[in-house]
Scaffold this active site. Structure first.
Site, PDB file in Angstrom:
ATOM      1  CG  ASN A 102      -6.880  -1.170   1.170  1.00  0.00           C
ATOM      2  OD1 ASN A 102      -6.136  -0.669   0.328  1.00  0.00           O
ATOM      3  ND2 ASN A 102      -6.413  -1.751   2.264  1.00  0.00           N
TER       4      ASN A 102
ATOM      5  CB  CYS B 156      -0.935   0.010   1.198  1.00  0.00           C
ATOM      6  SG  CYS B 156      -1.958  -1.461   1.271  1.00  0.00           S
TER       7      CYS B 156
ATOM      8  CG  HIS C  64      -3.377   3.228   2.371  1.00  0.00           C
ATOM      9  ND1 HIS C  64      -3.851   2.891   1.119  1.00  0.00           N
ATOM     10  CD2 HIS C  64      -3.392   2.084   3.110  1.00  0.00           C
ATOM     11  CE1 HIS C  64      -4.140   1.601   1.111  1.00  0.00           C
ATOM     12  NE2 HIS C  64      -3.878   1.089   2.294  1.00  0.00           N
TER      13      HIS C  64
HETATM   14  O1  UT7 Z   1      -3.954  -1.473   3.506  1.00  0.00           O
HETATM   15  C1  UT7 Z   1      -2.954  -2.067   4.273  1.00  0.00           C
HETATM   16  C2  UT7 Z   1      -3.137  -1.967   5.694  1.00  0.00           C
HETATM   17  N1  UT7 Z   1      -4.379  -2.587   6.103  1.00  0.00           N
HETATM   18  C3  UT7 Z   1      -4.943  -2.161   7.197  1.00  0.00           C
HETATM   19  O2  UT7 Z   1      -4.451  -1.232   7.786  1.00  0.00           O
HETATM   20  C4  UT7 Z   1      -6.172  -2.883   7.706  1.00  0.00           C
HETATM   21  C5  UT7 Z   1      -6.157  -2.883   9.205  1.00  0.00           C
HETATM   22  N2  UT7 Z   1      -7.218  -3.642   9.841  1.00  0.00           N
HETATM   23  C6  UT7 Z   1      -8.531  -3.315   9.785  1.00  0.00           C
HETATM   24  O3  UT7 Z   1      -8.905  -2.400   9.081  1.00  0.00           O
HETATM   25  C7  UT7 Z   1      -9.491  -4.048  10.684  1.00  0.00           C
HETATM   26  O4  UT7 Z   1      -8.773  -4.840  11.603  1.00  0.00           O
HETATM   27  C8  UT7 Z   1     -10.505  -4.962   9.915  1.00  0.00           C
HETATM   28  C9  UT7 Z   1     -11.511  -4.097   9.172  1.00  0.00           C
HETATM   29  C10 UT7 Z   1      -9.780  -5.873   8.970  1.00  0.00           C
HETATM   30  C11 UT7 Z   1     -11.303  -5.812  10.896  1.00  0.00           C
HETATM   31  O5  UT7 Z   1     -11.967  -4.984  11.853  1.00  0.00           O
HETATM   32  P1  UT7 Z   1     -11.884  -5.291  13.396  1.00  0.00           P
HETATM   33  O6  UT7 Z   1     -12.686  -4.296  14.089  1.00  0.00           O
HETATM   34  O7  UT7 Z   1     -10.429  -5.408  13.758  1.00  0.00           O
HETATM   35  O8  UT7 Z   1     -12.614  -6.690  13.483  1.00  0.00           O
HETATM   36  P2  UT7 Z   1     -12.073  -8.073  14.070  1.00  0.00           P
HETATM   37  O9  UT7 Z   1     -11.131  -8.710  13.117  1.00  0.00           O
HETATM   38  O10 UT7 Z   1     -11.632  -7.872  15.475  1.00  0.00           O
HETATM   39  O11 UT7 Z   1     -13.395  -8.913  14.097  1.00  0.00           O
HETATM   40  C12 UT7 Z   1     -14.484  -8.564  14.979  1.00  0.00           C
HETATM   41  C13 UT7 Z   1     -15.629  -9.509  14.745  1.00  0.00           C
HETATM   42  C14 UT7 Z   1     -15.233 -10.967  14.768  1.00  0.00           C
HETATM   43  O12 UT7 Z   1     -16.302 -11.693  15.343  1.00  0.00           O
HETATM   44  P3  UT7 Z   1     -16.256 -12.159  16.888  1.00  0.00           P
HETATM   45  O13 UT7 Z   1     -15.030 -13.013  17.004  1.00  0.00           O
HETATM   46  O14 UT7 Z   1     -16.156 -10.896  17.682  1.00  0.00           O
HETATM   47  O15 UT7 Z   1     -17.538 -12.884  17.051  1.00  0.00           O
HETATM   48  C15 UT7 Z   1     -15.129 -11.340  13.315  1.00  0.00           C
HETATM   49  O16 UT7 Z   1     -15.372 -12.716  13.088  1.00  0.00           O
HETATM   50  O17 UT7 Z   1     -16.177  -9.274  13.442  1.00  0.00           O
HETATM   51  C16 UT7 Z   1     -16.227 -10.504  12.720  1.00  0.00           C
HETATM   52  N3  UT7 Z   1     -16.056 -10.211  11.302  1.00  0.00           N
HETATM   53  C17 UT7 Z   1     -17.056  -9.934  10.478  1.00  0.00           C
HETATM   54  N4  UT7 Z   1     -18.387  -9.866  10.669  1.00  0.00           N
HETATM   55  C18 UT7 Z   1     -19.167  -9.550   9.627  1.00  0.00           C
HETATM   56  C19 UT7 Z   1     -14.880 -10.128  10.621  1.00  0.00           C
HETATM   57  N5  UT7 Z   1     -15.126  -9.803   9.339  1.00  0.00           N
HETATM   58  C20 UT7 Z   1     -16.470  -9.676   9.222  1.00  0.00           C
HETATM   59  C21 UT7 Z   1     -17.330  -9.347   8.162  1.00  0.00           C
HETATM   60  N6  UT7 Z   1     -18.660  -9.299   8.398  1.00  0.00           N
HETATM   61  N7  UT7 Z   1     -16.875  -9.089   6.926  1.00  0.00           N
END
Ligand code: UT7
Length: 328
Positions: free
Chosen positions: A285, A113, A255
């Site tokens: 993204n 990125c 970004h």
């Molecule tokens: O471009 C390069 C750099 N990239 C980044 O900087 C990305 C950085 N990371 C992020 O933007 C975030 O971490 C994400 C958007 C990828 C994820 O968001 P989060 O708030 O960190 O969610 P999480 O991974 O902690 O997941 C929370 C919950 C989980 O469920 P439980 O375990 O709490 O029941 C996941 O299973 O959300 C669930 N989940 C979803 N639910 C519905 C994960 N993906 C999804 C989804 N739809 N697509």
């Protein structure tokens, strides 16, 4: 000493638009989750017969056309991408083929990125050294082609697109030019965000395919923490090198990985939200393409005036990061 000025911008987005509601139909997700956790509403997806080089060529053509420049005036082409058409030749060479450009050097930069920040910085160094005069830098990505559509933690995040900038040497120290840049990387965290197979570590085999190792994987939360920290520190460092303060900025182009990362950056820099260019809602993204697409959008919308100070800052797999401050 010559300085490097951005004299044109361009972009190209694939036609196919996929909304969060479209994704709900085949992935266990909701529009509400995607919007609130990421800020994404929809994304563009490239066609099967539209590899990265085609998007890149269209973005570069858009930039050239915007100022009536002939492609023969270019001295060098840098393409930032981690989704090349082929492992080799480079996407920059395929772009040359599409546009019938011959002889001038063309190369890909791999910094995920942050690739467009690396590309701009390389172009600046070439121009300021006097080696080349006019350089095209293109950020292009088709992450949807290395996405596992059964992995809801990643497949909702990405979109395809390309953006371009043309840089040219200028002797005008007080006019528009790149004022500073800052780059960094920390390979210890490479496993946080990667495409594991199809390189020399794990050449493509039936096993790598069966295990889905040809798809992008990401440890989202860990990546998020690094992103928030590094986006701020990279911004502060580039501003310091430019001799500017946060309040001097007219526009910030971060970004576009997650609206919460962008919000955190705006808060930590204490920059008014109207000064932050946002495209993640419409294009998701698109890795190295997010910043040149957003820069082009701000430019074409007349949001940028001569003399404006603009900060661009990125963070990505590698880990890599980079920031560039320009006076327009
Ligand atoms: O471009 C390069 C750099 N990239 C980044 O900087 C990305 C950085 N990371 C992020 O933007 C975030 O971490 C994400 C958007 C990828 C994820 O968001 P989060 O708030 O960190 O969610 P999480 O991974 O902690 O997941 C929370 C919950 C989980 O469920 P439980 O375990 O709490 O029941 C996941 O299973 O959300 C669930 N989940 C979803 N639910 C519905 C994960 N993906 C999804 C989804 N739809 N697509």
């Amino acid at each position: 000493m010559p300085y490097a000025k951005i004299i044109a911008t361009g972009a190209f987005l694939p036609e196919k638009l996929v909304t969060n509601f479209d994704l709900e139909k085949f992935v266990d997700t909701t529009d509400e989750w995607i919007r609130t956790r990421t800020g994404i509403r929809e994304r563009r997806i490239s066609a099967p017969d539209e590899p990265s080089s085609v998007l890149a060529a269209n973005a570069l053509t858009d930039a050239l056309d915007s100022i009536g420049m002939e492609k023969g005036e270019l001295d060098y082409i840098i393409v930032a991408t981690v989704t090349p058409d082929t492992m080799f030749p480079s996407t920059a060479c395929w772009l040359q083929k599409h546009l019938h450009i011959t002889h001038i050097p063309a190369v890909d930069v791999s910094a995920a990125c942050s690739g467009f920040m690396y590309g701009l910085s390389m172009a600046r160094a070439y121009i300021e050294s006097g080696m080349y005069k006019t350089i095209a830098v293109i950020g292009v990505e088709e992450l949807t082609k290395i996405t596992n559509w059964e992995d809801r933690s990643t497949c909702v995040l990405f979109g395809d697109g390309a953006g371009a900038a043309i840089l040219q040497a200028t002797e005008d120290k007080e006019g528009g030019r790149i004022l500073s840049n800052y780059l960094g990387a920390d390979g210890r965290y490479g496993n946080l965000l990667m495409k594991e197979a199809e390189g020399t570590l794990h050449p493509a085999t039936h096993e790598t395919l069966d295990k889905g190792m040809h798809y992008i994987t990401m440890e989202g939360q860990e990546t998020f923490k690094h992103a928030v920290r590094v986006m701020k520190s990279a911004s502060v460092e580039a501003l310091k090198r430019a001799g500017l303060k946060e309040e001097d900025l007219d526009l910030v182009i971060p970004h576009q990985a997650n609206i919460r990362i962008i919000d955190a950056l705006a808060n930590r820099l204490k920059v008014d939200y109207e000064k932050v260019q946002i495209t993640i809602d419409r294009y998701a993204n698109s890795s190295s393409a997010t910043i040149p697409i957003a820069l082009n959008e701000a430019n074409r919308d007349g949001k940028i005036k001569s003399g404006d100070k603009i900060l661009m800052v990125a963070f990505g797999g590698g880990l890599t990061w980079g920031s560039v401050v320009v006076r327009w």
